[in-house]
Scaffold this motif. Structure first.
Motif, PDB file in Angstrom:
ATOM      1  N   VAL A 173      19.607  11.894 -10.657  1.00 56.55           N
ATOM      2  CA  VAL A 173      19.372  10.756 -11.886  1.00 56.55           C
ATOM      3  C   VAL A 173      19.840   9.568 -11.447  1.00 56.55           C
ATOM      4  O   VAL A 173      19.234   8.480 -11.772  1.00 56.55           O
ATOM      5  N   MET A 180      18.188   7.791  -8.503  1.00 56.86           N
ATOM      6  CA  MET A 180      16.732   7.365  -8.647  1.00 56.86           C
ATOM      7  C   MET A 180      16.770   6.033  -9.719  1.00 56.86           C
ATOM      8  O   MET A 180      16.032   5.204  -9.561  1.00 56.86           O
ATOM      9  N   THR A 201      11.766   5.629  -8.247  1.00 58.85           N
ATOM     10  CA  THR A 201      12.757   5.430  -9.286  1.00 58.85           C
ATOM     11  C   THR A 201      12.337   6.084 -10.687  1.00 58.85           C
ATOM     12  O   THR A 201      11.483   6.465 -10.922  1.00 58.85           O
ATOM     13  N   LEU A 202      13.517   6.047 -11.419  1.00 55.83           N
ATOM     14  CA  LEU A 202      13.670   6.576 -12.595  1.00 55.83           C
ATOM     15  C   LEU A 202      13.725   5.686 -13.780  1.00 55.83           C
ATOM     16  O   LEU A 202      14.730   4.678 -13.768  1.00 55.83           O
ATOM     17  N   GLY A 203      12.862   5.642 -14.770  1.00 54.78           N
ATOM     18  CA  GLY A 203      13.370   4.959 -15.949  1.00 54.78           C
ATOM     19  C   GLY A 203      12.205   3.972 -16.334  1.00 54.78           C
ATOM     20  O   GLY A 203      12.230   3.384 -17.541  1.00 54.78           O
ATOM     21  N   TRP A 206      19.330   5.618 -18.247  1.00 56.48           N
ATOM     22  CA  TRP A 206      19.453   7.037 -17.496  1.00 56.48           C
ATOM     23  C   TRP A 206      21.082   7.138 -16.667  1.00 56.48           C
ATOM     24  O   TRP A 206      21.644   8.008 -16.766  1.00 56.48           O
ATOM     25  N   PHE A 232      23.518   5.072 -17.075  1.00 58.30           N
ATOM     26  CA  PHE A 232      24.902   4.961 -17.731  1.00 58.30           C
ATOM     27  C   PHE A 232      25.165   6.419 -18.973  1.00 58.30           C
ATOM     28  O   PHE A 232      26.027   6.378 -19.586  1.00 58.30           O
ATOM     29  N   ALA A 233      24.064   7.086 -18.639  1.00 62.11           N
ATOM     30  CA  ALA A 233      24.151   8.534 -19.387  1.00 62.11           C
ATOM     31  C   ALA A 233      24.725   9.514 -18.176  1.00 62.11           C
ATOM     32  O   ALA A 233      25.619  10.288 -18.238  1.00 62.11           O
ATOM     33  N   MET A 291      26.268   8.857 -15.763  1.00 55.64           N
ATOM     34  CA  MET A 291      27.573   8.479 -15.030  1.00 55.64           C
ATOM     35  C   MET A 291      28.826   9.706 -15.614  1.00 55.64           C
ATOM     36  O   MET A 291      29.760   9.766 -14.880  1.00 55.64           O
ATOM     37  N   ALA A 296       7.234   3.783 -20.551  1.00 56.83           N
ATOM     38  CA  ALA A 296       8.070   3.345 -19.284  1.00 56.83           C
ATOM     39  C   ALA A 296       9.192   4.770 -19.259  1.00 56.83           C
ATOM     40  O   ALA A 296       9.193   5.290 -18.105  1.00 56.83           O
ATOM     41  N   LEU A 297       9.660   4.916 -20.347  1.00 53.99           N
ATOM     42  CA  LEU A 297      10.728   6.046 -20.366  1.00 53.99           C
ATOM     43  C   LEU A 297      10.169   7.316 -19.882  1.00 53.99           C
ATOM     44  O   LEU A 297      10.493   8.204 -19.400  1.00 53.99           O
ATOM     45  N   LEU A 341       7.286   8.048 -18.578  1.00 50.59           N
ATOM     46  CA  LEU A 341       6.969   8.347 -17.140  1.00 50.59           C
ATOM     47  C   LEU A 341       8.162   8.836 -16.319  1.00 50.59           C
ATOM     48  O   LEU A 341       7.993   9.657 -15.658  1.00 50.59           O
ATOM     49  N   GLY A 342       9.424   8.002 -16.609  1.00 46.08           N
ATOM     50  CA  GLY A 342      10.597   8.560 -15.954  1.00 46.08           C
ATOM     51  C   GLY A 342      10.895   9.810 -16.201  1.00 46.08           C
ATOM     52  O   GLY A 342      11.160  10.664 -15.302  1.00 46.08           O
ATOM     53  N   GLY A 343      10.937  10.124 -17.573  1.00 42.05           N
ATOM     54  CA  GLY A 343      11.112  11.344 -17.873  1.00 42.05           C
ATOM     55  C   GLY A 343      10.436  12.347 -17.288  1.00 42.05           C
ATOM     56  O   GLY A 343      10.663  13.742 -16.806  1.00 42.05           O
ATOM     57  N   SER A 351       8.746  12.232 -14.628  1.00 43.21           N
ATOM     58  CA  SER A 351       8.864  12.588 -12.912  1.00 43.21           C
ATOM     59  C   SER A 351      10.118  13.267 -12.751  1.00 43.21           C
ATOM     60  O   SER A 351      10.377  14.125 -11.793  1.00 43.21           O
ATOM     61  N   LEU A 352      11.196  13.138 -13.808  1.00 41.53           N
ATOM     62  CA  LEU A 352      12.300  13.941 -13.484  1.00 41.53           C
ATOM     63  C   LEU A 352      12.183  15.181 -13.878  1.00 41.53           C
ATOM     64  O   LEU A 352      12.579  16.375 -13.159  1.00 41.53           O
ATOM     65  N   LEU A 354      19.001   9.698 -24.758  1.00 46.01           N
ATOM     66  CA  LEU A 354      19.469   8.535 -24.013  1.00 46.01           C
ATOM     67  C   LEU A 354      20.148   7.380 -24.981  1.00 46.01           C
ATOM     68  O   LEU A 354      21.034   6.564 -24.645  1.00 46.01           O
ATOM     69  N   VAL A 410      23.469   8.029 -26.104  1.00 44.54           N
ATOM     70  CA  VAL A 410      24.429   7.961 -25.173  1.00 44.54           C
ATOM     71  C   VAL A 410      24.787   6.353 -24.986  1.00 44.54           C
ATOM     72  O   VAL A 410      25.876   5.936 -25.073  1.00 44.54           O
ATOM     73  N   ASN A 444      28.137   4.468 -25.563  1.00 38.78           N
ATOM     74  CA  ASN A 444      28.637   3.669 -24.625  1.00 38.78           C
ATOM     75  C   ASN A 444      29.087   2.256 -25.311  1.00 38.78           C
ATOM     76  O   ASN A 444      29.968   1.712 -24.730  1.00 38.78           O
TER      77      ASN A 444
END
Lengths: 198, 262
Positions: A26, A29, A50-52, A61, A63-64, A66, B40-41, B43-45, B47-48, B64, B67, B71
């Motif tokens: 994570v 990527m 890439t991710l996100g 992603w 900063f979670a 980490m 966007a998120l 798609l990322g999700g 692929s993961l 997310l 989190v 933060n």
């Protein structure tokens, strides 16, 4: 770490290993997407790796994950020291041992008969990953909070230098992961051992 | 980067239509941006987590965001109100200092100095609007600090103006309130935490490199915080309000971390 029941990797090693693998995937990527927002090395990483989806998503992603990398890494290091596994498994280290094992490995003559024993190349590689991960967390802290960690920032040469340290730290970790996966493919029993423990 | 569509207007009806468009625009654009963010998120999700047949994408997204809120708290806890960002010699100033906004350089807003008034509202004792001349009579200070962008790049610049803590005290702001919010002439908006607002390096800047702030750097005024990322530093500020109700922000509402500290 001689085991009477044939256990190669205790449960805590397997759990922290796989959590770490997830965190690294994570972080790498999403980190590539963040790098792409301002690619200081003159090349971009293909978006499909890439991710996100966009910078904001990638940062969420990153900063979670980490926290997962850091907390899991601290648990791993603490258990490693307390159980003395760190000293039993990864030491002693010697340069002659490293070169000897390296040339044996390249000639295909390095034995993996006993998965309980790490050869010198493995010891060096795993210790490198531990130190590199610590460097990644510290340089990441400087990028995230450069004002709040002045000593760390100056030690790494300032904010802009920390960006480079973080990137090349990542490159080292990804290079390790690539070699690690090739080695696992060559000796598949090691994958079973990291899942079942034996 | 999402760019604001150009609005073509008849000059004399501009003010009226602008007002209506602003209201309407925010209502239309926000859901679109949110949809973009979700896509966007997701798609990322995907692929993961492509190994899994059923993935609740919304729950990944809301996790997310949780989190990110955590933060915010972690950063508020780490923030030391007395720790100063490093300052640099003038020889290290980045020239030219990069322009950055959610729109291109051809869309930089021109604010008229003669008719300009800074509005002050919310939890403050004195709600009188300020002219630039009045702000210039307050004690001024300058700083050469590093601007760090959320994209990763950084640049060193020299800003001058009124210490924001002095300004807040002058208008009798409730400094126990949680947030200070900003509305800008370029339709940008953001908000910050009170401890950062009171930080000694937080400046209500009127100059850049000893010259009146040029439009590209946010004329008539920009809030400069070397303890926060670039998107937290609003330009072309028209209104400042003190509140206990979370005001969000242009990028923050799309997924950037709210605290955005460094």
């Amino acid at each position: 770490m001689a085991n009477t029941n044939g256990l190669i990797h205790p449960l805590w090693v397997r759990i922290t290993h796989w959590l770490n693998a997830l965190a690294v995937i994570v972080l790498a990527m999403s980190g590539w997407r963040i790098y792409d927002a301002s690619p200081f090395l003159g090349f971009s990483i293909p978006a499909y790796l890439t991710l996100g989806g966009w910078l904001g998503g990638a940062i969420q992603w990153h900063f979670a994950a980490m926290w997962l990398l850091t907390v899991n890494g601290l648990v791993y290091l603490a258990a490693n020291v307390i159980s003395r596994r760190l000293f039993d498994k990864f030491f002693p280290l010697s340069l002659s041992g490293l070169f000897g094992d390296l040339s044996a490995a390249l000639k295909g003559k390095l034995s993996h008969a006993d998965l309980n024993q790490y050869n010198t190349v493995q010891r060096t590689a795993y210790l490198f990953v531990m130190l590199d991960s610590v460097l990644l967390v510290l340089s990441g802290l400087v990028l995230w909070k450069s004002v709040q960690f002045p000593l760390l920032r100056e030690w790494l040469g300032g904010y802009e230098a920390a960006r480079r340290v973080h990137f090349f730290g990542m490159a080292g970790l990804v290079a390790f992961a690539g070699i690690h996966l090739i080695m696992v493919a060559l000796v598949p029993r090691t994958l079973l051992a990291m899942i079942r423990g034996r | 980067m999402i760019k604001k569509p150009k609005q073509l207007l008849v000059p004399n009806s501009e003010a009226l239509v602008n007002e209506a468009l602003k209201d309407l625009g925010q209502r239309i654009e926000q859901p679109m941006r949110r949809a973009f963010l979700q896509r966007a998120l997701s798609l990322g999700g995907l692929s993961l987590l492509s190994g899994c047949a059923v993935v609740d994408e919304e729950s990944v997204e809301s996790a997310l965001l949780k989190v990110s809120r955590f933060n915010d708290k972690a950063q508020a806890w780490l923030f030391d109100p007395n720790r100063l960002a490093p300052t640099y010699p003038e020889s290290m100033i980045t020239r030219p200092f990069p322009f950055n906004a959610y729109y291109g350089e051809d869309e930089i807003r021109e604010v008229d100095e003669a008719s300009y008034r800074l509005e002050v509202t919310g939890l403050v004792a004195d709600k009188q609007a300020w002219t630039l001349a009045e702000l210039r009579t307050m004690p001024q200070e300058t700083q050469v600090t590093r601007h760090i962008c959320v994209e990763g790049w950084s640049a060193i610049g020299k800003w001058g103006g009124v210490r924001f803590a002095s300004f807040l005290r002058r208008i009798g702001a409730d400094t126990t309130a949680k947030y200070v919010g900003f509305k800008c002439a370029d339709d940008y908006y953001t908000s910050i935490d009170m401890p950062t607002a009171l930080h000694p390096q937080t400046l209500l800047t009127l100059t850049y490199d000893d010259q009146p702030l040029p439009p590209r750097y946010g004329f008539p005024m920009k809030l400069r915080m070397p303890t926060k990322l670039g998107y937290k530093n609003p330009k072309h500020i028209q209104a400042i309000f003190v509140t206990n109700t979370y005001p969000g922000g242009y990028w923050e509402d799309q997924g950037y971390n709210w605290f955005g500290g460094s």
